[in-house]
Design an enzyme around this catalytic site. Sequence first.
Site, PDB file in Angstrom:
ATOM      1  NE  ARG A 192      -4.175  -1.563   1.809  1.00  0.00           N
ATOM      2  CZ  ARG A 192      -5.040  -1.123   0.917  1.00  0.00           C
ATOM      3  NH1 ARG A 192      -4.864   0.046   0.351  1.00  0.00           N
ATOM      4  NH2 ARG A 192      -6.083  -1.833   0.591  1.00  0.00           N
TER       5      ARG A 192
ATOM      6  CG  ASN B 218      -5.106   3.327   8.554  1.00  0.00           C
ATOM      7  OD1 ASN B 218      -3.994   3.498   9.042  1.00  0.00           O
ATOM      8  ND2 ASN B 218      -5.438   2.267   7.842  1.00  0.00           N
ATOM      9  N   GLY B 219      -6.468   7.611   8.653  1.00  0.00           N
ATOM     10  CA  GLY B 219      -7.448   8.657   8.408  1.00  0.00           C
ATOM     11  C   GLY B 219      -6.898  10.025   8.736  1.00  0.00           C
TER      12      GLY B 219
ATOM     13  CD  GLU C  99      -4.960   0.827 -18.030  1.00  0.00           C
ATOM     14  OE1 GLU C  99      -5.396   1.929 -17.695  1.00  0.00           O
ATOM     15  OE2 GLU C  99      -4.424   0.040 -17.228  1.00  0.00           O
TER      16      GLU C  99
ATOM     17  CE  LYS D 206      -1.338   0.186 -15.470  1.00  0.00           C
ATOM     18  NZ  LYS D 206      -2.758   0.213 -15.217  1.00  0.00           N
TER      19      LYS D 206
ATOM     20  CG  HIS E 197      -6.958  18.055 -33.856  1.00  0.00           C
ATOM     21  ND1 HIS E 197      -7.579  18.948 -34.696  1.00  0.00           N
ATOM     22  CD2 HIS E 197      -7.365  16.821 -34.253  1.00  0.00           C
ATOM     23  CE1 HIS E 197      -8.340  18.289 -35.554  1.00  0.00           C
ATOM     24  NE2 HIS E 197      -8.228  16.992 -35.304  1.00  0.00           N
TER      25      HIS E 197
HETATM   26  O1  M6R Z   1      -9.511   0.977  -6.876  1.00  0.00           O
HETATM   27  P1  M6R Z   1      -9.944   1.749  -8.078  1.00  0.00           P
HETATM   28  O2  M6R Z   1     -10.134   0.909  -9.264  1.00  0.00           O
HETATM   29  O3  M6R Z   1     -11.122   2.628  -7.817  1.00  0.00           O
HETATM   30  O4  M6R Z   1      -8.717   2.717  -8.398  1.00  0.00           O
HETATM   31  C1  M6R Z   1      -8.812   3.677  -9.404  1.00  0.00           C
HETATM   32  C2  M6R Z   1      -7.448   4.200  -9.761  1.00  0.00           C
HETATM   33  O5  M6R Z   1      -6.865   4.818  -8.652  1.00  0.00           O
HETATM   34  C3  M6R Z   1      -6.508   3.101 -10.261  1.00  0.00           C
HETATM   35  O6  M6R Z   1      -7.053   2.422 -11.337  1.00  0.00           O
HETATM   36  C4  M6R Z   1      -5.155   3.714 -10.678  1.00  0.00           C
HETATM   37  O7  M6R Z   1      -5.317   4.520 -11.798  1.00  0.00           O
HETATM   38  C5  M6R Z   1      -4.135   2.610 -10.917  1.00  0.00           C
HETATM   39  N1  M6R Z   1      -2.910   2.900 -10.229  1.00  0.00           N
HETATM   40  C6  M6R Z   1      -3.769   2.439 -12.328  1.00  0.00           C
HETATM   41  O8  M6R Z   1      -2.845   1.440 -12.535  1.00  0.00           O
END
Ligand code: M6R
Length: 628
Positions: free
Chosen positions: A43, A120-121, A501, A505, A524
């Site tokens: 995380r 957390n928070g 996408e 990535k 454009h």
């Molecule tokens: O958990 P979620 O699918 O809601 O997350 C959305 C985005 O934060 C997530 O897809 C982010 O763009 C990724 N790091 C992309 O690889």
Amino acid sequence: MDGTCLGFRDWKGVSIMCGIVGYFGKRNASEILVDGLRRMEYRGYDSAGVACLYDGQIGVVKNPGKIKALREKVDASELDILHKSTQGIGHTRWATHGLPNEINAHPHLDASGHFVMVHNGIIENYKQIKAGLAQQGIACVSDTDSEVLIQLIAYCYKDNLESAVSEALKKVKGTYGIVVMTDHEPGKLVAARCGSPIVIGLGKDETVIASDASAIIPHTRDAIYLEDFDMAVVTADGVQMFDLQHAPISREVTAMEWDEDAAEKGDYAHFMLKEIFEQPVAIRNAIRGRLDFDMGTAVLSGLDFSPRDAAQIGRVLVVGCGTSMHAGMVGEYAFEEMAGIPAEVEQAAEFRYRNPIVTPQDLVVAISQSGETADTLAAVREAKHKGAIVAGLCNVVGSTIARETGRGVYLHAGPEIGVASTKAFTCQVAVMLMMALKIARTRRLPRHEGEKLSRWIERLPDLVEKVLGENEAIKAVAQKYADHENAFFIGRGYLFPVALEGALKLKEISYIHAEGYHAAELKHGPIALLSENTPVVALLNNIPGKDKTLGNAEECKARKAPVITVVSEGDEGVADGFDDMIVIPDCPPCIAPIPTAVALQLLAYHIAAARGCEIDQPRNLAKSVTVE
Ligand code: M6R
């Protein structure tokens, strides 16, 4: 001291990059806590710590830096408490208020040293509370917003911890997931939640509390998900649930579906690579039992609407962020093409704030791997408020969006640990296609067409397997381009979201500046940036619009940009004259996003690996973005 309730129901969203773990049982607590923290490392965090309670005393060890250093510090500690205790709490912190140093790391003790807490928070009114505490002669030692909460709990304490916790939480404005203990009442942990997940794992003779399922699954599958404003009291007698008025409540015990191996890296160098290679299985799980070939439709019982309900949907609105939004864009095309139903996709943050026009005939689909993204959750609430039919499309079972939407489809992709979303994207697209198919069959799509599409969806795992077979070839292409600092991705139709996408990535894991464009959009403006230093990935699969994208790729080449083409098997000729080629299986336009995205995931992965990047935990990124 300000004793008023400061409107804590005003949910704002919280960063859950931080991780919480708590243990109560018969085994060595510090080992279980440190291992739980290790499982939540993905995380993102910058300091970590544990606190244990033994023989009426609390012992705390914390450290800036990695879990490995914390483990060494715990092992080397002369505190008996840490080696004998069977009750404790742990935390990984991602700094928001105050530097990532030892003092600011959790767990936080109160001034008397008798109370300890992980949080957390964000406590939004912490300055106000801190000032009130100071007037009572209670000084905070850290720069954190969190510490004021444990000081406040200690201040509210008379003779019962949960009463003190509920008293203190009524004074808090903001968000929290907390676990607290005190040496005045050994044999008790109190957990509470508002806006930041807390799950309680119910093992045999033990209870594991965590902010993330990955810390619980090695111990048990039976879990209680706390709802906002719930409080759980864990003792040797089990878990009792209360609301914040301290009135007993009951919460269902649910079975967690992920197994332990799914959250381990195994022989792969990175979770991201493992998850790319898991896609055939993940997609198979996402579609299993959901295709009805006889009727040429999809069976998605979680959507909980009859064909009659489906036929009455006037419009589909898809909301999500990042990769999930890109999957939603593929869905938008599929809903319009197959079902002939107006569809729109919108960045969830935009949706929530621009006062969108939503009607009861609208189906709002919220896509989120984690099910915790703050903006997507807020969009769900806005859409519900406006009377729409709201469905979730989530991977994490029991996540907030899944629970708040109440209807929807789980991906069953298994835990996605790498910050860069891979298998969630392809499963999201597969589920979107099934949703579109289901709604399309209540409208104009004939049965034989529905069956044909179902058969293609069924073949998706094999198509992905074929792309994975190209891994070495894609790696060789990646190594040629790893030194560039800019890149473009272009595509049309169903492949336009895939271009977006692919660029996302690449930028998030390699730090190369990458942009995805509709191929027509290049002229454009962006074309001004092209040179021999700006490779362009052109999605030239055999789908409508290919010839036009081919023309755009030629324009790039004419500006000396190296062009990497993605082409359909059997159509390799289109790559003539360009620099490199990635071949993917030939398939219909709506199916093509999945194998194409897999090829781009591998390309990004190998480029990032060649650049020596921290692929699973890229800088500045969190797996769940639960702040605005
Ligand atoms: O958990 P979620 O699918 O809601 O997350 C959305 C985005 O934060 C997530 O897809 C982010 O763009 C990724 N790091 C992309 O690889």
